[in-house]
Design a protein around this motif. Structure first.
Motif, PDB file in Angstrom:
ATOM      1  N   ALA A 165       0.850  -1.185   0.000  1.00  9.15           N
ATOM      2  CA  ALA A 165       0.000   0.000   0.000  1.00  9.15           C
ATOM      3  C   ALA A 165       0.888   1.237   0.000  1.00  9.15           C
ATOM      4  O   ALA A 165       1.869   1.312   0.758  1.00  9.15           O
ATOM      5  N   TYR A 166       0.555   2.190  -0.842  1.00  7.53           N
ATOM      6  CA  TYR A 166       1.257   3.472  -0.856  1.00  7.53           C
ATOM      7  C   TYR A 166       0.800   4.270   0.363  1.00  7.53           C
ATOM      8  O   TYR A 166      -0.394   4.451   0.597  1.00  7.53           O
ATOM      9  N   VAL A 167       1.752   4.751   1.139  1.00  8.40           N
ATOM     10  CA  VAL A 167       1.455   5.401   2.417  1.00  8.40           C
ATOM     11  C   VAL A 167       1.551   6.918   2.264  1.00  8.40           C
ATOM     12  O   VAL A 167       2.627   7.449   1.966  1.00  8.40           O
ATOM     13  N   ASN A 168       0.445   7.613   2.489  1.00 11.52           N
ATOM     14  CA  ASN A 168       0.467   9.080   2.355  1.00 11.52           C
ATOM     15  C   ASN A 168      -0.547   9.770   3.271  1.00 11.52           C
ATOM     16  O   ASN A 168      -1.108  10.813   2.922  1.00 11.52           O
ATOM     17  N   GLY A 169      -0.771   9.207   4.462  1.00 14.91           N
ATOM     18  CA  GLY A 169      -1.683   9.841   5.408  1.00 14.91           C
ATOM     19  C   GLY A 169      -1.179  11.200   5.862  1.00 14.91           C
ATOM     20  O   GLY A 169       0.025  11.406   6.028  1.00 14.91           O
ATOM     21  N   LYS A 170      -2.109  12.130   6.083  1.00 18.39           N
ATOM     22  CA  LYS A 170      -1.740  13.492   6.465  1.00 18.39           C
ATOM     23  C   LYS A 170      -1.626  13.687   7.974  1.00 18.39           C
ATOM     24  O   LYS A 170      -1.185  14.730   8.447  1.00 18.39           O
ATOM     25  N   ASN A 171      -2.061  12.691   8.729  1.00 16.78           N
ATOM     26  CA  ASN A 171      -1.946  12.730  10.177  1.00 16.78           C
ATOM     27  C   ASN A 171      -2.056  11.296  10.696  1.00 16.78           C
ATOM     28  O   ASN A 171      -2.295  10.359   9.924  1.00 16.78           O
ATOM     29  N   VAL A 172      -1.889  11.132  11.997  1.00 12.09           N
ATOM     30  CA  VAL A 172      -1.883   9.795  12.596  1.00 12.09           C
ATOM     31  C   VAL A 172      -3.189   9.061  12.349  1.00 12.09           C
ATOM     32  O   VAL A 172      -3.202   7.873  11.995  1.00 12.09           O
ATOM     33  N   GLU A 173      -4.315   9.744  12.524  1.00 14.93           N
ATOM     34  CA  GLU A 173      -5.605   9.089  12.345  1.00 14.93           C
ATOM     35  C   GLU A 173      -5.814   8.627  10.906  1.00 14.93           C
ATOM     36  O   GLU A 173      -6.366   7.552  10.653  1.00 14.93           O
ATOM     37  N   GLU A 174      -5.359   9.437   9.965  1.00 14.18           N
ATOM     38  CA  GLU A 174      -5.503   9.043   8.568  1.00 14.18           C
ATOM     39  C   GLU A 174      -4.580   7.868   8.243  1.00 14.18           C
ATOM     40  O   GLU A 174      -4.930   6.990   7.440  1.00 14.18           O
ATOM     41  N   MET A 175      -3.427   7.827   8.859  1.00 17.14           N
ATOM     42  CA  MET A 175      -2.528   6.683   8.683  1.00 17.14           C
ATOM     43  C   MET A 175      -3.205   5.405   9.193  1.00 17.14           C
ATOM     44  O   MET A 175      -3.149   4.349   8.538  1.00 17.14           O
ATOM     45  N   LYS A 176      -3.852   5.486  10.311  1.00 11.73           N
ATOM     46  CA  LYS A 176      -4.539   4.312  10.863  1.00 11.73           C
ATOM     47  C   LYS A 176      -5.689   3.882   9.962  1.00 11.73           C
ATOM     48  O   LYS A 176      -5.921   2.680   9.758  1.00 11.73           O
ATOM     49  N   GLU A 177      -6.400   4.855   9.429  1.00  9.78           N
ATOM     50  CA  GLU A 177      -7.519   4.530   8.544  1.00  9.78           C
ATOM     51  C   GLU A 177      -7.021   3.854   7.271  1.00  9.78           C
ATOM     52  O   GLU A 177      -7.620   2.886   6.789  1.00  9.78           O
TER      53      GLU A 177
END
Length: 270
Positions: A129-141
């Protein structure tokens, strides 16, 4: 100058014409049946039985693919004979621009087809999976979406593709993604990155069970150098200009150096 036809010749010509009409008329109604019969034939699947051996040919490579490699352009039977494993992209993040390779929700358009076609031919498949969350919660989602999409296919490994700075503290974000996957029961979690990126953003790769190192050297399509790193890695992506007979375009190719590493990445069940 055309010759003038005699009455007898006229009769003969008319008879031939009538016969041709009859023949082609019958063919016209027979073709759909023939086409339908051909369409209903069972698909030919060629399984690579050599991949079940205790040792595999490490002179062959693992390939990573996404929807940019369209299924209709791949001869899966031939590809299954050319590779020792595959890593298939599942998503580009939580969201994406709607394009030929991904839906707006970030899901890769062809990951299910790629995995299904390769697995039924005996090729072990990992996912990334390409990882590009803008914050911790988005990373978890993103981690939860990755798991929900991938786990029905029982992949051998879950890889985080980390190559973009999407939040201020990438180390914290990547760790949030990893721990969320772990909380869902995933054991085999690796990180794909370049050495300089991990160092610049202080990402602790020791939290992962494996490192997939990207280093292209001269990027000739052939392996020509090893990554310059002190990190212990299990797989090396050495080019994005690789070639296989089973696909007409360029491919990402990956080298695995030892049988022990291969077993770890492609034979280590979740």
């Amino acid at each position: 100058m055309r010759k003038k036809l005699t009455p007898l010749a006229t009769v003969i010509i008319a008879g031939i014409f009538t016969a041709l009409v009859f023949i082609f008329g019958n063919l016209r109604y027979q073709v759909p049946e023939a086409v339908a019969t051909n369409h209903n034939k069972a698909e030919t699947v060629v399984v690579n039985k050599l991949l079940a051996n205790n040792e595999v040919d490490l002179n062959r490579f693992a390939v990573d693919v996404s929807a940019w490699q369209r299924p209709e352009d791949i001869d899966y039977n031939l590809m299954s004979q050319e590779i020792i494993g595959a890593i298939v992209r599942v998503q580009t993040g939580k969201s994406s621009k709607d394009n030929a390779a991904a839906y707006k929700n970030g899901e890769d358009r062809q990951f299910k087809t790629h995995i299904t076609e390769l697995q039924k031919r005996g090729v072990p498949v990992a996912v990334y999976a390409y990882v590009n969350g803008k914050n911790v919660e988005e990373m978890k989602e993103q981690a939860r979406l990755f798991y929900e999409r991938a786990h029905p296919f029982n992949p051998t490994y879950y890889w985080l593709d980390v190559e973009e700075v999407s939040m201020n503290n990438m180390s914290e974000g990547v760790e949030a993604f990893r721990t969320e996957l772990e909380s869902l029961g995933v054991k085999n979690i690796g990180i794909y990155a370049q050495d300089w990126f991990l160092n610049d953003h202080k990402i602790d790769s020791s939290h992962f069970s494996s490192i997939w190192m990207a280093d292209y050297g001269r990027n000739t399509g052939m392996w020509d150098s090893s990554p310059k790193t002190t990190l212990s890695y299990d797989m090396h992506q050495f080019t994005d200009r690789g070639r296989l007979s089973s696909y007409g375009g360029h491919l990402d190719l990956n080298l695995i150096r030892t049988q022990e590493q291969y077993d770890k990445l492609f034979r280590n069940p979740q």
